[in-house]
Structure formats: C-alpha cells, structure tokens
Scaffold this motif. Sequence first.
Motif, PDB file in Angstrom:
ATOM      1  N   TYR A   1       0.787  -1.062  -0.131  1.00  0.00           N
ATOM      2  CA  TYR A   1      -0.084  -0.020  -0.152  1.00  0.00           C
ATOM      3  C   TYR A   1       1.079   1.120  -0.018  1.00  0.00           C
ATOM      4  N   GLN A   2       1.944   1.433   0.788  1.00  0.00           N
ATOM      5  CA  GLN A   2       2.859   2.532   0.797  1.00  0.00           C
ATOM      6  C   GLN A   2       3.561   2.612  -0.456  1.00  0.00           C
ATOM      7  N   ALA A   3       3.985   1.284  -0.877  1.00  0.00           N
ATOM      8  CA  ALA A   3       4.363   1.514  -2.330  1.00  0.00           C
ATOM      9  C   ALA A   3       3.712   2.007  -3.284  1.00  0.00           C
ATOM     10  N   GLY A   4       2.325   1.621  -3.386  1.00  0.00           N
ATOM     11  CA  GLY A   4       1.236   2.130  -4.219  1.00  0.00           C
ATOM     12  C   GLY A   4       1.059   3.570  -4.432  1.00  0.00           C
ATOM     13  N   LEU A   5       1.114   4.232  -3.014  1.00  0.00           N
ATOM     14  CA  LEU A   5       1.122   5.651  -2.853  1.00  0.00           C
ATOM     15  C   LEU A   5       2.034   6.493  -3.618  1.00  0.00           C
ATOM     16  N   GLY A   6       3.530   5.765  -3.272  1.00  0.00           N
ATOM     17  CA  GLY A   6       4.774   6.423  -3.876  1.00  0.00           C
ATOM     18  C   GLY A   6       4.528   6.129  -5.449  1.00  0.00           C
ATOM     19  N   LEU A   7       4.093   5.079  -6.017  1.00  0.00           N
ATOM     20  CA  LEU A   7       3.808   5.198  -7.439  1.00  0.00           C
ATOM     21  C   LEU A   7       2.891   5.980  -8.040  1.00  0.00           C
ATOM     22  N   ILE A   8       1.823   6.449  -7.082  1.00  0.00           N
ATOM     23  CA  ILE A   8       0.986   7.253  -7.628  1.00  0.00           C
ATOM     24  C   ILE A   8       1.496   8.760  -7.877  1.00  0.00           C
ATOM     25  N   GLY A   9       2.371   8.978  -6.639  1.00  0.00           N
ATOM     26  CA  GLY A   9       3.008  10.365  -7.052  1.00  0.00           C
ATOM     27  C   GLY A   9       4.109  10.336  -7.867  1.00  0.00           C
ATOM     28  N   ALA A  10       4.678   9.064  -8.184  1.00  0.00           N
ATOM     29  CA  ALA A  10       5.707   8.985  -9.415  1.00  0.00           C
ATOM     30  C   ALA A  10       4.845   9.322 -10.758  1.00  0.00           C
ATOM     31  N   PHE A  11       3.738   8.580 -10.759  1.00  0.00           N
ATOM     32  CA  PHE A  11       2.924   8.708 -12.128  1.00  0.00           C
ATOM     33  C   PHE A  11       2.563  10.221 -12.231  1.00  0.00           C
ATOM     34  N   VAL A  12       2.141  10.876 -11.214  1.00  0.00           N
ATOM     35  CA  VAL A  12       1.636  12.223 -11.431  1.00  0.00           C
ATOM     36  C   VAL A  12       2.893  12.981 -11.982  1.00  0.00           C
ATOM     37  N   LEU A  13       4.170  12.737 -11.393  1.00  0.00           N
ATOM     38  CA  LEU A  13       5.348  13.814 -11.869  1.00  0.00           C
ATOM     39  C   LEU A  13       5.708  13.205 -13.341  1.00  0.00           C
ATOM     40  N   ILE A  14       5.485  11.904 -13.682  1.00  0.00           N
ATOM     41  CA  ILE A  14       6.109  11.596 -14.946  1.00  0.00           C
ATOM     42  C   ILE A  14       5.098  12.081 -16.000  1.00  0.00           C
ATOM     43  N   TRP A  15       3.787  12.175 -15.823  1.00  0.00           N
ATOM     44  CA  TRP A  15       2.767  12.356 -16.605  1.00  0.00           C
ATOM     45  C   TRP A  15       3.044  13.936 -16.898  1.00  0.00           C
ATOM     46  N   ILE A  16       2.978  14.765 -15.984  1.00  0.00           N
ATOM     47  CA  ILE A  16       3.120  16.100 -16.107  1.00  0.00           C
ATOM     48  C   ILE A  16       4.401  16.437 -16.771  1.00  0.00           C
TER      49      ILE A  16
END
Length: 390
Positions: A5-20
Amino acid sequence: MGWKYQAGLGLIGAFVLIWITSAEITQKIFTEYRQPFALTYLGVSLMVIYLPIALLRDWFCILLDKNMVKNLFGNRSLTSTSTGLDIPLRINELNNSLETDLRSSLITDKDLSEREEGWPLIAKIDKDEPHVLEQRSELSSWAIAKCSLYLTPIWFITEYFSNSALANTSVASTTVLTSTSGLFTLFFGALLGQDSITIAKLVAVFISMAGVAMTTVGKTWAADEFLSASESRRHNITGDIFGLLSAITYGLFTVLLKKSAGSEGDKVDVQKFFGYIGLFTFLGLWWLIWPLNAAGIEPPFRFPHSQSVGEVLLLNGFVGSVLSDYFWALSVVWTTPLVATLGMSLTMPLAMVADMVIHGRRYSAIYIFGCLQVFAGFIIANLSDKFSAK
C-alpha cells in the motif's frame, strides 16, 4: 498498512510527476513535429517490451521452483553420507507422510452422515490452499491476450485523444478535462452493472461538468503564444473536445477492464496485459493514419526531420507511456481504485503550476474556480462510493 500500500502511494506520486513532465515534453515536441498519431502509435507500441520481460520472469520463476523442489527432495534422501543412524527416522517420516495422505483422501463416517443429511461433501482444505486457489484465479496468458485484444482499440483511442488535446490546448486544460474520467467510470459502471448511481454521485457529476464548462469558457493566455485571439480560441475549443473525449474513452476502458479482470485487476498479469496491447497496436493499428489524414484530422505522415527529435520521441515514449502506464496499473492493484483516482487528480494543480512556470501562462478567475469545482466533484463522488461500500 502494508508495504504494498505504501509503495502504491509512492507509485501514484511518481505517475503524477512523470505524466506532467511527459505532457510538457509532448507539447514541446509538437512545435517541431506535430504528429499526434505518430506519437500515440509509437508510445503504445513500445509497451510490447513487457512481453519478453514477462516471459523471462516466468522462466526464472519456473527455474527457481525446480531448484527449490530439487533441494527439498535432495535433503530427504533415504540414505546418509555420514552414518546410517538416520535411516529409520527418514523411513518413519515417509510412512507418516503416506499415512497423512491416506487419511486426507479417505471419506470418514462423519462425512457420509453429513451427505445423508443433505450437506454437500467438501474436501478438507489446508491453510495454505486458499493461497493456491488465489493463484489459480489469475487469468491465463491466452485469456489475457483476448482481453487485451478487444481493449486495445479503446486504449489507443484514449491515448490519441489525449495527445491531440495536448496539441491544441494547454497541459492544465488537458489535465482538468481528462481527470473527469473518474465520473465517466461511475456512469459506465452503472450502465454495465458494475456500480450504482446515488444522489451524491449525481451531484458530483453535475458539479464537475459545471466546472468543465467554466474551464472551457474561462480565459487562459501565455507569453509564448504567437496565435491570434480567434485562432487561439479555436485551438483551445478543439483541444477541450479531444480532452473530454479522452476522459470518456478512459472511463469506458477502466470499467471494461474491471469487468473482465476483477474489481482491482488482481486476476491480470499487468506486464502481459500491456505487452499484448503494445503488440496488437504495432501489428493492427498502423493503417489508421490514412483515414485520419483523408478526414483532415491528422496531417500527412512524415518522419522526424532530425535525429535529436527522434531520440526525444523514443525517450518520451518509454517514460511517458511504457513506464507511467505501468506505474498507474500497479498503483490501482496495490492500493484501491479510490486512492488511485484521487491521486491522479493531483495532476491538475501541478499542471497549472508547470504551465505558469514554463510558459508564463495566466488563468482567469472563472478558469481557476472551474478547476476547483472539478476537484470537488472528484472528492464527493469518491467519498460517496467509499461510504456506500461500508
């Protein structure tokens, strides 16, 4: 809260930065190479790289299992290299294991009595067997390939609409409009029997759609724009239409994926799923450039005019499509769709800040208020879904 779950939250943050970051790079590419179809085709086709990765992973797991079995039975040899004192012990262990297997396979008098009383005869299940059943519930490679086959056109159209929106409007506007996909997910989910419509969700849809209308009416301007006011307005409206279409198809894709692979995608091997999408796109969708060009939607195809542009295209395809889409899928599986959807809405304020810093873009009060309404609609819809589940 486990590590996944914690890694999933980190992946969400990484996805947001990568997408922008990828969206800003894509807009920069369009100044020199305005080919939305080529960017979409390249980015989606590159996901075929996940197929050999998945095959190597499966081969390594099979090899590892064979070694574990070999070591396990090698340690249980009936002879000893040092002394013969442990031979009776090994034979007793073998006899005990055989006796246990016979007991588990026999039907007792209690079982027969239960069957006579009308109860179904159910085999005894060990504590480890639910894990085995959970693994067997995962779709086979053939089933994943069939699922990817009919979802490939929808995913390709979604990516094409998103890139076309970036070619005609700002990153912030594209982000606001594509982020409404969560609301369309609710609509298609109710239409296909995957979700229910409540008053709170209808209110959320109304608020978000009003916010979308306000962002369309609201003015934005940037110091690096060279178009006239009328041309800029026409480009913005075209980009808004493509962004909204991208949100619709993305919502449909998400619901169909949930319907075929489980509520959280736990039955699907994510690498194989996206790998097959890349393969089917590469083999079957290249011809769409001609009807799009004939309809005047897409300019005539041409290759990049310089090696540097081609290198940026490849890098942006690997990072912006292959890596970010995989991060998004894992974040849904490792957390919940609710958390992943709310996390994706973080792209809205970050996109606005990025446009302000990079392009010097300014926004009217109506535009900012519309963005806040879209964000509020997300929160209401997802919170109502969470409380209704309880």
